[in-house]
Design a protein around this motif. Structure first.
Motif, PDB file in Angstrom:
ATOM      1  N   ALA A  82       0.829  -1.208   0.000  1.00 38.18           N
ATOM      2  CA  ALA A  82       0.000   0.000   0.000  1.00 38.18           C
ATOM      3  C   ALA A  82       0.864   1.259   0.000  1.00 38.18           C
ATOM      4  CB  ALA A  82      -0.926  -0.012   1.213  1.00 38.18           C
ATOM      5  N   ILE A  83       1.943   1.260   0.767  1.00 34.88           N
ATOM      6  CA  ILE A  83       2.835   2.419   0.821  1.00 34.88           C
ATOM      7  C   ILE A  83       3.465   2.695  -0.543  1.00 34.88           C
ATOM      8  CG2 ILE A  83       5.064   3.208   1.739  1.00 34.88           C
ATOM      9  CD1 ILE A  83       4.266   1.937   4.404  1.00 34.88           C
ATOM     10  N   VAL A  84       3.792   1.623  -1.261  1.00 35.56           N
ATOM     11  CA  VAL A  84       4.457   1.774  -2.552  1.00 35.56           C
ATOM     12  C   VAL A  84       3.484   2.244  -3.632  1.00 35.56           C
ATOM     13  CG1 VAL A  84       5.584   0.503  -4.433  1.00 35.56           C
ATOM     14  CG2 VAL A  84       6.306   0.142  -2.056  1.00 35.56           C
ATOM     15  N   TYR A  85       2.260   1.712  -3.642  1.00 34.12           N
ATOM     16  CA  TYR A  85       1.359   1.931  -4.762  1.00 34.12           C
ATOM     17  C   TYR A  85       0.249   2.950  -4.493  1.00 34.12           C
ATOM     18  CZ  TYR A  85       3.660  -2.240  -6.557  1.00 34.12           C
ATOM     19  OH  TYR A  85       4.598  -3.130  -6.996  1.00 34.12           O
ATOM     20  N   LEU A  86       0.100   3.417  -3.267  1.00 33.93           N
ATOM     21  CA  LEU A  86      -0.877   4.454  -2.951  1.00 33.93           C
ATOM     22  C   LEU A  86      -0.146   5.729  -2.539  1.00 33.93           C
ATOM     23  CD1 LEU A  86      -3.543   2.574  -0.760  1.00 33.93           C
ATOM     24  CD2 LEU A  86      -3.846   3.392  -3.112  1.00 33.93           C
ATOM     25  N   PRO A  87      -0.792   6.892  -2.617  1.00 32.81           N
ATOM     26  CA  PRO A  87      -0.192   8.090  -2.008  1.00 32.81           C
ATOM     27  C   PRO A  87       0.094   7.826  -0.532  1.00 32.81           C
ATOM     28  CG  PRO A  87      -2.063   8.691  -3.382  1.00 32.81           C
ATOM     29  CD  PRO A  87      -2.060   7.197  -3.313  1.00 32.81           C
ATOM     30  N   LEU A  88       1.222   8.317  -0.046  1.00 26.97           N
ATOM     31  CA  LEU A  88       1.653   8.000   1.322  1.00 26.97           C
ATOM     32  C   LEU A  88       0.591   8.346   2.357  1.00 26.97           C
ATOM     33  CD1 LEU A  88       5.429   9.034   1.474  1.00 26.97           C
ATOM     34  CD2 LEU A  88       4.456   6.742   1.495  1.00 26.97           C
ATOM     35  N   GLN A 237       1.459  10.766  12.987  1.00 30.21           N
ATOM     36  CA  GLN A 237       2.160  10.201  11.833  1.00 30.21           C
ATOM     37  C   GLN A 237       1.559  10.689  10.514  1.00 30.21           C
ATOM     38  OE1 GLN A 237       2.211   5.912  11.769  1.00 30.21           O
ATOM     39  NE2 GLN A 237       3.245   5.819   9.798  1.00 30.21           N
ATOM     40  N   VAL A 238       0.260  10.930  10.476  1.00 28.85           N
ATOM     41  CA  VAL A 238      -0.402  11.308   9.223  1.00 28.85           C
ATOM     42  C   VAL A 238       0.113  12.643   8.685  1.00 28.85           C
ATOM     43  CG1 VAL A 238      -2.620  11.857   8.146  1.00 28.85           C
ATOM     44  CG2 VAL A 238      -2.444   9.914   9.712  1.00 28.85           C
ATOM     45  N   PRO A 239       0.111  13.747   9.467  1.00 26.18           N
ATOM     46  CA  PRO A 239       0.650  14.993   8.914  1.00 26.18           C
ATOM     47  C   PRO A 239       2.135  14.902   8.585  1.00 26.18           C
ATOM     48  CG  PRO A 239       0.130  15.243  11.256  1.00 26.18           C
ATOM     49  CD  PRO A 239      -0.472  13.958  10.808  1.00 26.18           C
ATOM     50  N   ILE A 240       2.889  14.109   9.352  1.00 25.99           N
ATOM     51  CA  ILE A 240       4.316  13.952   9.036  1.00 25.99           C
ATOM     52  C   ILE A 240       4.475  13.297   7.673  1.00 25.99           C
ATOM     53  CG2 ILE A 240       6.471  12.825   9.704  1.00 25.99           C
ATOM     54  CD1 ILE A 240       5.605  13.070  12.607  1.00 25.99           C
ATOM     55  N   VAL A 241       3.721  12.225   7.440  1.00 28.22           N
ATOM     56  CA  VAL A 241       3.800  11.525   6.165  1.00 28.22           C
ATOM     57  C   VAL A 241       3.277  12.398   5.024  1.00 28.22           C
ATOM     58  CG1 VAL A 241       2.755   9.636   4.862  1.00 28.22           C
ATOM     59  CG2 VAL A 241       3.788   9.172   7.068  1.00 28.22           C
ATOM     60  N   ALA A 242       2.219  13.163   5.286  1.00 27.10           N
ATOM     61  CA  ALA A 242       1.696  14.061   4.252  1.00 27.10           C
ATOM     62  C   ALA A 242       2.751  15.071   3.833  1.00 27.10           C
ATOM     63  CB  ALA A 242       0.443  14.765   4.764  1.00 27.10           C
ATOM     64  N   LEU A 248       8.980  15.161  -0.964  1.00 25.17           N
ATOM     65  CA  LEU A 248       9.836  14.240  -1.711  1.00 25.17           C
ATOM     66  C   LEU A 248       9.196  13.700  -2.983  1.00 25.17           C
ATOM     67  CD1 LEU A 248      11.477  12.097   1.139  1.00 25.17           C
ATOM     68  CD2 LEU A 248      12.375  14.147   0.010  1.00 25.17           C
ATOM     69  N   PHE A 249       7.872  13.559  -2.986  1.00 26.18           N
ATOM     70  CA  PHE A 249       7.229  12.871  -4.099  1.00 26.18           C
ATOM     71  C   PHE A 249       6.165  13.718  -4.799  1.00 26.18           C
ATOM     72  CE2 PHE A 249       8.305   9.752  -0.729  1.00 26.18           C
ATOM     73  CZ  PHE A 249       9.356   9.133  -1.378  1.00 26.18           C
ATOM     74  N   ASP A 250       6.101  15.002  -4.445  1.00 24.24           N
ATOM     75  CA  ASP A 250       5.174  15.928  -5.086  1.00 24.24           C
ATOM     76  C   ASP A 250       3.729  15.448  -4.988  1.00 24.24           C
ATOM     77  OD1 ASP A 250       4.666  18.328  -6.378  1.00 24.24           O
ATOM     78  OD2 ASP A 250       4.675  17.409  -8.374  1.00 24.24           O
ATOM     79  N   GLU A 251       3.390  14.838  -3.847  1.00 25.06           N
ATOM     80  CA  GLU A 251       2.027  14.367  -3.613  1.00 25.06           C
ATOM     81  C   GLU A 251       1.247  15.413  -2.821  1.00 25.06           C
ATOM     82  OE1 GLU A 251       3.035   9.560  -3.258  1.00 25.06           O
ATOM     83  OE2 GLU A 251       2.259  10.685  -1.536  1.00 25.06           O
ATOM     84  N   THR A 252      -0.018  15.523  -3.122  1.00 26.99           N
ATOM     85  CA  THR A 252      -0.896  16.388  -2.345  1.00 26.99           C
ATOM     86  C   THR A 252      -1.986  15.528  -1.702  1.00 26.99           C
ATOM     87  OG1 THR A 252      -2.284  16.816  -4.284  1.00 26.99           O
ATOM     88  CG2 THR A 252      -0.490  18.389  -3.817  1.00 26.99           C
ATOM     89  N   VAL A 253      -2.497  16.011  -0.590  1.00 28.85           N
ATOM     90  CA  VAL A 253      -3.566  15.294   0.102  1.00 28.85           C
ATOM     91  C   VAL A 253      -4.891  15.677  -0.523  1.00 28.85           C
ATOM     92  CG1 VAL A 253      -4.699  14.892   2.318  1.00 28.85           C
ATOM     93  CG2 VAL A 253      -2.226  15.245   2.233  1.00 28.85           C
TER      94      VAL A 253
END
Length: 313
Positions: A82-88, A237-242, A248-253
């Motif tokens: 899940a960590i690899v294939y979904l947004p963190l 952990q959630v805001p840290i990972v967001a 690092l990965f240009d992901e947005t929530v």
């Protein structure tokens, strides 16, 4: 306060582990990353044996360790995928549905009594899960179901960890877990094996370090305090990972992930608040004497085995 500090430390370590898993996935399959996480995790855990001596491994709960590790290994493979294939942020947020499954497991497996208010909180929490998964819509991903399966397995692990922590030392739990997980994770890794190169070695070593440190902090937190009270704290952990996903990965929530995270957090926070209320009531109400083993009015005393479960992941 020490339990709170350990839980915050655990959440931070697991967030960093998620980041290096994603970095390593540019070259390696999640199953192989899981093996290296366990291999290097064992290397970081072995000093515990030198610190405590061989007596640390003395136990009559080996069958419970083995069962806990099999379930935990399956959960790890699902969680890493899940960590690899979904947004963190989405993958980690779904992992926080674990307390909902712990509540259900406590009723089905341990025979605990859960009243209407906590069942309502569980139902609201599952609404948050649905907001994130969004089955039947364009935003649905089958991998989100894998993340939910990881949460279910994590709930079973949380129950076993709390059971073990009644008699076993936290360092023994960490050490036995890594000793079991290395051979267990090697088997699926062999089917997708690729030798890591370059920076990937740093990422998989980091996965072992952060994972082991997070596990150490987590077991100590559960040993010192009630997991139902520590669960909302671990949500940091959630805001840290967001933030890591954005940096690092240009992901947005996404909107739905944010709404689902808020609902799941509110549900977990209420469950923890209700647990605290019941715990105080059993110790302050003269008409409601505390039950053996720390049971509450909603959770009547049970035989020595098994004890009350925790509510983490």
């Amino acid at each position: 306060m020490r339990a709170v500090a350990f839980m915050v430390g655990s959440a931070t370590m697991f967030a960093c582990m998620a980041a290096v898993i994603r970095l390593a996935s540019e070259q390696l399959h999640p199953f192989e990353i899981a093996f290296f996480r366990n291999l290097f995790g064992m290397a970081f855990a072995l000093p515990l044996l030198f610190r405590h001596g061989w007596g640390l491994l003395r136990t009559d709960k080996l069958h419970l360790y083995a069962t806990r590790c099999v379930i935990g290994m399956l959960g790890m493979l699902c969680g890493f995928s899940a960590i690899v294939y979904l947004p963190l942020a989405q993958a980690v947020t779904l992992s926080y549905s674990t307390p909902l499954f712990v509540t259900i497991g406590a009723v089905l497996v341990l025979g605990e009594v859960v009243r209407a208010r906590r069942w309502t909180a569980v139902a609201v929490g599952f609404l948050g899960v649905l907001l994130i998964v969004r089955p039947g819509t364009e935003g649905f991903s089958a991998m989100s179901l894998v993340a939910v399966v990881a949460a279910v397995l994590s709930a079973a692990v949380a129950i076993s960890i709390k059971m073990l922590s009644r008699t076993e030392k936290p360092d023994a739990i960490v050490l036995y877990t890594t000793l079991f997980w290395v051979p267990m994770s090697l088997v699926p890794a062999l089917f997708v094996w690729v030798w890591p190169t370059g920076w990937t070695w740093l990422w998989i070593v980091g996965a072992g370090f952060f994972g082991t440190m997070g596990h150490m902090f987590w077991t100590r937190a559960l040993k010192m305090g009630e997991a139902s009270l520590l669960t909302p704290i671990s949500f940091v952990q959630v805001p840290i990972v967001a933030f890591i996903g954005w940096a690092l990965f240009d992901e947005t929530v996404g909107l739905w992930t944010g709404l689902g995270a808020a609902v799941i957090f509110a549900s977990n926070a209420y469950i923890a608040h209700r647990e605290a209320q019941l715990a105080r009531r059993t110790t302050t109400d003269p008409d409601m004497p505390p039950a053996a083993g720390g049971a509450t009015a909603e959770q009547p005393a049970l035989p020595e085995s098994p004890p009350r479960p925790p509510a983490r992941s």
